[in-house]
Design a protein around this motif. Sequence first.
Motif, PDB file in Angstrom:
ATOM      1  N   UNK A 224      57.418  68.929   7.516  1.00  0.00           N
ATOM      2  CA  UNK A 224      58.013  69.988   6.698  1.00  0.00           C
ATOM      3  C   UNK A 224      59.305  69.510   6.047  1.00  0.00           C
ATOM      4  N   UNK A 225      59.997  68.615   6.731  1.00  0.00           N
ATOM      5  CA  UNK A 225      61.336  68.244   6.276  1.00  0.00           C
ATOM      6  C   UNK A 225      61.346  67.747   4.839  1.00  0.00           C
ATOM      7  N   UNK A 226      60.240  67.120   4.405  1.00  0.00           N
ATOM      8  CA  UNK A 226      60.214  66.592   3.045  1.00  0.00           C
ATOM      9  C   UNK A 226      60.497  67.669   2.010  1.00  0.00           C
ATOM     10  N   UNK A 227      60.024  68.879   2.299  1.00  0.00           N
ATOM     11  CA  UNK A 227      60.239  69.986   1.371  1.00  0.00           C
ATOM     12  C   UNK A 227      61.663  70.510   1.448  1.00  0.00           C
ATOM     13  N   UNK A 228      62.340  70.196   2.520  1.00  0.00           N
ATOM     14  CA  UNK A 228      63.692  70.723   2.721  1.00  0.00           C
ATOM     15  C   UNK A 228      64.757  69.784   2.160  1.00  0.00           C
ATOM     16  N   UNK A 229      64.362  68.549   1.917  1.00  0.00           N
ATOM     17  CA  UNK A 229      65.344  67.558   1.494  1.00  0.00           C
ATOM     18  C   UNK A 229      65.153  67.230   0.021  1.00  0.00           C
ATOM     19  N   UNK A 230      66.233  66.792  -0.625  1.00  0.00           N
ATOM     20  CA  UNK A 230      66.104  66.292  -1.986  1.00  0.00           C
ATOM     21  C   UNK A 230      66.990  65.066  -2.133  1.00  0.00           C
ATOM     22  N   UNK A 231      67.166  64.595  -3.354  1.00  0.00           N
ATOM     23  CA  UNK A 231      67.869  63.323  -3.507  1.00  0.00           C
ATOM     24  C   UNK A 231      69.372  63.446  -3.241  1.00  0.00           C
ATOM     25  N   UNK A 232      69.880  64.689  -3.138  1.00  0.00           N
ATOM     26  CA  UNK A 232      71.299  64.860  -2.826  1.00  0.00           C
ATOM     27  C   UNK A 232      71.555  64.972  -1.329  1.00  0.00           C
ATOM     28  N   UNK A 233      70.495  65.032  -0.547  1.00  0.00           N
ATOM     29  CA  UNK A 233      70.657  65.159   0.895  1.00  0.00           C
ATOM     30  C   UNK A 233      71.217  63.875   1.486  1.00  0.00           C
ATOM     31  N   UNK A 234      72.207  64.040   2.347  1.00  0.00           N
ATOM     32  CA  UNK A 234      72.772  62.873   3.011  1.00  0.00           C
ATOM     33  C   UNK A 234      71.899  62.501   4.195  1.00  0.00           C
ATOM     34  N   UNK A 235      71.313  61.311   4.139  1.00  0.00           N
ATOM     35  CA  UNK A 235      70.516  60.862   5.284  1.00  0.00           C
ATOM     36  C   UNK A 235      70.928  59.453   5.656  1.00  0.00           C
ATOM     37  N   UNK A 236      70.476  59.023   6.803  1.00  0.00           N
ATOM     38  CA  UNK A 236      70.788  57.664   7.241  1.00  0.00           C
ATOM     39  C   UNK A 236      69.982  56.698   6.386  1.00  0.00           C
ATOM     40  N   UNK A 237      70.650  55.775   5.744  1.00  0.00           N
ATOM     41  CA  UNK A 237      69.947  54.840   4.874  1.00  0.00           C
ATOM     42  C   UNK A 237      70.696  53.517   4.822  1.00  0.00           C
ATOM     43  N   UNK A 238      69.999  52.531   4.331  1.00  0.00           N
ATOM     44  CA  UNK A 238      70.508  51.156   4.232  1.00  0.00           C
ATOM     45  C   UNK A 238      70.842  50.897   2.766  1.00  0.00           C
ATOM     46  N   UNK A 239      71.948  50.161   2.544  1.00  0.00           N
ATOM     47  CA  UNK A 239      72.332  49.854   1.160  1.00  0.00           C
ATOM     48  C   UNK A 239      71.785  48.480   0.789  1.00  0.00           C
ATOM     49  N   UNK A 240      70.568  48.455   0.265  1.00  0.00           N
ATOM     50  CA  UNK A 240      69.964  47.141  -0.015  1.00  0.00           C
ATOM     51  C   UNK A 240      70.744  46.388  -1.100  1.00  0.00           C
TER      52      UNK A 240
END
Lengths: 478, 288
Positions: A224-240
Amino acid sequence: MSDQTTPPSLYAAREPIFPRRVSGPFRNFKWIVLIVTLGIYYVVPWIRWDRGPDLPNQAVLLDLANRRFYFFWIDIWSHEFYFVAGLLIMAGLGLFLFTSALGRVWCGYACPQTVWTDLFILVERWIEGDRNARLRLHRQEKMDARKLRLRLTKWTVWLFIAVATGGAWVFYFADAPTLLVDLFTGQAAAVAYITVAILTATTFVFGGFAREQICIYACPWPRIQGAMMDEDTLTVAYRPWRGEPRKHSEEVKAGEPMGDCIDCMACVNVCPVGIDIRDGQQMECITCALCIDACDDVMAKIGKPRGLIDYLALSDEKLERAGNPPRPVWKHIFRPRTLIYTALWGGVGVALLVALFIRADIEVTVAPVRNPTFVTMSDGSIRNTYDIRLRNKNNEERLFRIAVQGDPAVRIQLEGTPYGSVSVGADASHLQRVYVIAPPNSAPAEGDHTDLRFWIEDLTNGDRAYKDSNFTGKGTNQ
Amino acid sequence: MTKVPPKQEGDPNTTGHSWDGIEEFDNPMPRWWLWCFYLTIIWGVGYTIAYPAWPLVSSATSGLLGYSTRGEVAEEIAAVEVANEGINMRLASVELTEIANDAELNSYATSAGAAVYRTWCTQCHGSGAAGFVGYPNLLDDDWLWGGDIENIHATISHGIRNEDDDDARYSEMPAFGDILEPEEITSVVNYVMDLSGATPLDASQVSAGAEVYLDNCSACHGEEGLGDRDQGAPNLADAIWLYGGDYDTLMETVTYSRYGVMPPWTQRLSEAEIRAVSVYVHQLGGGE
């Protein structure tokens, strides 16, 4: 179809995950959340609350047998279950709010599955050592005395935690001190033992063995979370754009500038769901941020700035690739989407609070008996019968006077008593059968329907409540 | 057309489906998941063998364990009956008038009596006990044979005008069509209407009717028409009519008479059940 020749295996064995110990601000926060949530869970049933005689003195009690829900000074009756429904709606909206702002923070920090798994891994680490020791133990195929001792010790402690978990749950549904004694002396209800057994089993299996499998395969929230998040959501990510090309990589050619990632695998080794965050956003990621702590630690050691792995939003990627700093955190958090969620959440909360403060201490429902609608008495008067339910939410017995207002000709008679009042016990309800009699040839007796209002007066403090109903006369039925 | 990303080494097979260029990996299932799936299949097969499951033309397979929901209900009923044995014995032996003073007994009798009532009494007296034409309303304050608990108990036990019980309450109104002249019947009906407070059809006949009444009716219904409970003679001066108080109905009643019958319940119900339903009827709103 695929061009691979070997047919895929029907099943995949679970790959055990041995998260390495990590320290840092996110890990510390996770410890705090663990201590606070477990503390609340285990301690709350033991808080006492004086409600006066004959009423339970447990601060939080879900008294299913008597259909009462006690939350500190709030006492919810079963017909007021909308309060609980409202709290569940608030919990849902809260989950939407946090997910749209910060991704799966619920999963990473506060979900029971995460909290207990964390606790179980902590125990595992204390007994069997950190990642490398546990890996060695896992790969050692022979079950020698040491491995057996370590395993049995670990399972015993897990089982103890599991029993305590299942045990704590039932305390919410009965008087905790009494139930504790009953549980140990074998006098508690079968349902208590069954509940403890089921929760012990699920805690032991889910926390000890299933762990991330629950998050990946059993839990609907990742889907379900995919529908709750968008590109402005802060998530844990790697800076390639900062990390690549990484060292140890065959892509690194001599003389070419290298990225900050030294491919030390620290972020992979600490991950409790066993993913490599450098592969990008993944469904399995519970955003516990332990990889951020691990990576920051390494960056500090090699003298690079922190944040190679960080809480960041996809919308900032272009900015950052162009060499600009990311947008401030508040811009990610205060968006129409989160503001709407907050407004809805607050709206429900305010509505619940208002409902809580305006609800009366006395409640009355009036059910006219419709079979038959009226009875002719021998003197020709017409009698209607009503079942009046009085609910006394006070902590003491109260005397209620029942009166009827409408046509002056009608008079009221309470079944079983010559008086116009009845007493209702503390925190109890009482069903009173009431007769309303209209004399012969009076307007209500001859008419079709006459409006009536039943007044209930609390004789202790003069509080009044009313309920409208009507009187059925001979009317067209004549 | 969307560009399909190139397949990388180590990628699993795809399911072969493609939606707008998006393909689905055919990842293997977790082993524990599959095992749970197999276990549910085994469980399902075992369940249909052990328990009733497959519908046949007129029934279903009965299952090896011989379980049936009806059997379970029968067991529960038997268990309740055993559990109620003590209170039923007490109910059957205690003084009738004492039941109301014993809160536990009274509450049990009211609930049990309601169940007995719904099973055996609703057919004539209605589910709400309001009766029908010819079947007395049990909610009002008018009783042909008396409305205290002992009279109600006697009526229910032995019934009214039935031939199956020698103790049945018995009375019979003569068919006055064979006894009186038509004009005498007309006049007495007008008198009775006046007596009950209704407007007579022909007021001029009231005084003539009064004489006919005194000669023929007062022996049972009393000189003032108040009835006689000893012989179940209705009160003619109140507002309640068992068969109706209009002119035509009264003409019919006087000419042909009425003969309502109630069965004796001692032959079908236990003493405890009769007492329970007596208590129930007594508390309906008209008990004396």
